[in-house]
Design a protein around this motif. Structure first.
Motif, short mmCIF file in Angstrom:
data_model
loop_
_atom_site.label_atom_id
_atom_site.label_comp_id
_atom_site.label_asym_id
_atom_site.label_seq_id
_atom_site.Cartn_x
_atom_site.Cartn_y
_atom_site.Cartn_z
N PRO A 448 0.83 -1.22 0.00
CA PRO A 448 0.00 0.00 0.00
C PRO A 448 0.86 1.27 0.00
O PRO A 448 2.02 1.23 0.43
N THR A 453 -4.77 2.11 3.65
CA THR A 453 -5.07 0.73 4.05
C THR A 453 -5.75 0.04 2.86
O THR A 453 -6.64 0.62 2.23
N ASN A 455 -7.47 -3.72 1.32
CA ASN A 455 -7.87 -5.09 1.65
C ASN A 455 -8.00 -5.89 0.37
O ASN A 455 -8.35 -5.37 -0.71
N GLU A 480 4.40 -4.85 3.56
CA GLU A 480 4.92 -3.48 3.71
C GLU A 480 5.88 -3.09 2.61
O GLU A 480 5.93 -1.95 2.16
#
Ligand code: MCA
Ligand code: AMP
Length: 505
Positions: A448, A453, A455, A480
């Protein structure tokens, strides 16, 4: 008039009363039907304005009529351009505008969306063809004359264009000539001992080299028959195996069959040959199939651009984990990918091939074509392999960033581009991870943007409808950052290693 490929079809169809295709519902088309129906369809193509050299783009469900349409295009002198039925409208837009077909034929259910795309691309005509002998093309063919003066075409004239995805840019249309197809089919017929007595259990899709050329053209060159299933279905395969002599499949077919308790010597007693290709067949699947049936699956190796290059022998050892010997007429060498110099026997390098099977080039992409051929006309396959002391070719990896899932090629770059364009995504890496059913499972590792955030479900919904289903990641992993080497390049090998167990295969 002489038409290189269709003359051979006619020559080998010695018995007009013989079955060419029988469907799973018992509908039979004979070789006489092939002649008459392809004439009707070719008459319609000409009426619709299709001329020699034109492209006819076709996205239809599997049916005997779809095969007849392919042959009708050949008779009309056109290039047949089949498209995967899983392609979304977003994907189709590119193929239609790039190929500039004279005619697009689609399933009746997709007419509206495709007609709009075709109109925008300036395509003159759109017709439909359904599985139940329905659609505007079928209707017109029923009114047309069952005789047709087949258009003259020579060995080097274009017979088909098959799009194959590019590792960097957009898909490229591989141009296949009449002789590319004819020479390979004649070779396979002899190498695999096909005769008019053969019945091929055909469960593959017919928009790719495997189901269309390897399977269908080989049957045509033998004047043999096919039992046609709409798709692979173990139930139907077992129901019909007692009437078939041969089957061709991708490894997933064999993985599914060996897991089925119905796979026995008795069930396969009428069969003389099982062929596998399009992706690596695990040695474990080969062994287990042989244990259960007594049949050694014959593995072969090919590409859209080259048709079939190598095959394990019909007589002699079919060695698991190898793709056998170069076919008669095909020259194969292994080279240093950097220098192009041939490596010593047993060493790993780039597989290069040359022969009458190798395509004419990429549609309207002379630079890309030139980049994939050596000066002496060897085609650089992008597959890494070696030739062992006994002359068997082994494929040990890919020099190209490609995932093969259930026999379908998925180019990571295409999926990454879609994901990278989404809000909140910094970057992504798409890899193939061992999958018990599909061989490799498309897997996306996504980073990301700072503070965002993401999903996995949201990413997946955004991909649906844009990419064909088989290209969609089976798993999306949010991380990350991505592992990089000192040059800053993402280390996909590290990712493949990290996630190798996620599908439990
Ligand atoms: C279907 N799905 C797939 C695949 N096929 N996902 C990944 N990879 C695939 N290959 C999706 C479906 O859309 C479905 O999604 C879910 O996976 C499960 O579907 P399932 O019913 O299990 O699949 P299937 O319909 O049984 O199809 C699997 C299959 C099929 C039989 C292996 O993909 C197939 O026939 N593959 C053959 C491909 C082929 O002919 N390749 C030759 C290329 P959802 O659940 O969301 O709806 S020619 C070539 O490579 C060269 C030249 C050569 O050497 O031959
Ligand atoms: P395509 O672009 O769909 O024609 O796929 C061709 C690619 O499939 C080849 O370049 C190989 O990477 C792979 N392939 C085909 N047959 C085999 C095989 N028997 N074993 C390993 N890979 C194969």
């Amino acid at each position: 008039m002489s038409n290189h490929l269709f003359d051979l079809v006619r020559l080998h169809a010695a018995d007009p009363t013989k079955t060419f295709i029988e469907t799973e519902t018992g509908r039979v088309l004979t070789y006489a039907d092939l002649q008459a129906q392809t004439a009707r369809l070719a008459n319609v193509l000409v009426e619709l304005g299709v001329k020699a050299g034109d492209r006819v783009a076709v996205q239809v469900e599997k049916s005997p009529e779809a095969i007849l349409l392919y042959l009708a295009c050949i008779r009309a002198g056109a290039a047949f351009l089949p498209l995967n039925t899983a392609y979304t409208l977003t994907e189709l837009e590119y193929f239609i505008s790039d190929a500039e077909p004279a005619l697009v034929i689609c399933d009746p259910a997709r007419r509206e969306g495709i007609a709009a795309l075709a109109a925008a691309a300036g395509v003159a005509a759109v017709e439909t063809l359904g599985r139940a002998q329905d659609g505007s093309l079928a209707h017109k063919a029923a009114q047309a004359k069952p005789v047709f003066d087949t258009v003259a075409r020579g060995p080097d004239d274009l017979a088909a264009i098959l799009y194959t995805s590019g590792t960097t840019g957009r898909s490229k249309g591989a141009m296949l000539s009449h002789d590319n197809l004819a020479s390979n089919a004649l070779t396979l017929k002899d190498y695999w001992r096909f005769t008019a007595d053969d019945v091929l259990l055909h469960a593959l899709p017919i928009f790719h080299t495997h189901g269309l050329f390897v399977a269908t053209n080989t049957i045509l060159m033998a004047g043999a028959s096919m039992l046609f299933l709409p798709k692979f279905d173990a139930e139907q395969v077992f129901a019909l195996m007692g009437r078939a002599t041969t089957m061709m499949g991708v490894p997933t077919f064999y993985v599914r069959l060996v897991q089925d308790e119905r796979l026995t010597r008795h069930a396969t007693r009428h069969m003389r040959l099982f062929v596998s290709g399009s992706a690596p067949l695990l040695a474990e699947t080969h062994r287990s199939f042989q244990e259960k049936t007594g049949h050694a699956i014959l593995e072969r190796y090919g590409m859209t651009e080259t048709n079939m290059n190598t095959s394990n022998p019909y007589e002699g050892a079919r060695v698991a984990g190898t793709v056998g010997f170069p076919l008669p007429g095909v020259s194969l060498r292994v080279t240093d990918p950097e220098t192009g110099a041939e490596v010593a026997r047993g060493e790993i390098g780039m597989i290069e091939v040359k022969g009458p099977n190798v395509f004419k080039g990429y549609w309207r992409q002379p630079e890309k074509t030139a980049a994939e051929f050596r000066d002496d006309r060897y085609f650089i396959t992008g597959d890494l392999g070696k030739i062992d002391a006994d002359g068997y070719v082994h494929i040990v990896g890919r020099g190209k960033d490609l995932v093969i899932s259930g026999g379908y090629n998925v180019y990571p770059k295409e999926v990454e581009t879609e994901i990278d364009g989404m809000a909140g995504v910094a970057e992504s890496a798409v890899i193939g991870v061992p999958h018990p059913d599909f061989g490799e499972g498309v897997t996306a590792v996504v980073v990301p943007e700072k503070g965002a955030t993401l999903n996995a479900g949201g990413i997946m919904s955004a991909l649906e409808g844009r990419l064909a289903k088989y290209k969609l990641p089976k798993r999306i992993i949010i991380v990350e950052d991505l592992p990089r080497n000192t040059m800053g390049k993402v280390q996909k090998n590290v990712l493949r290693d990290t996630y190798k167990g996620i599908y439990g295969g």
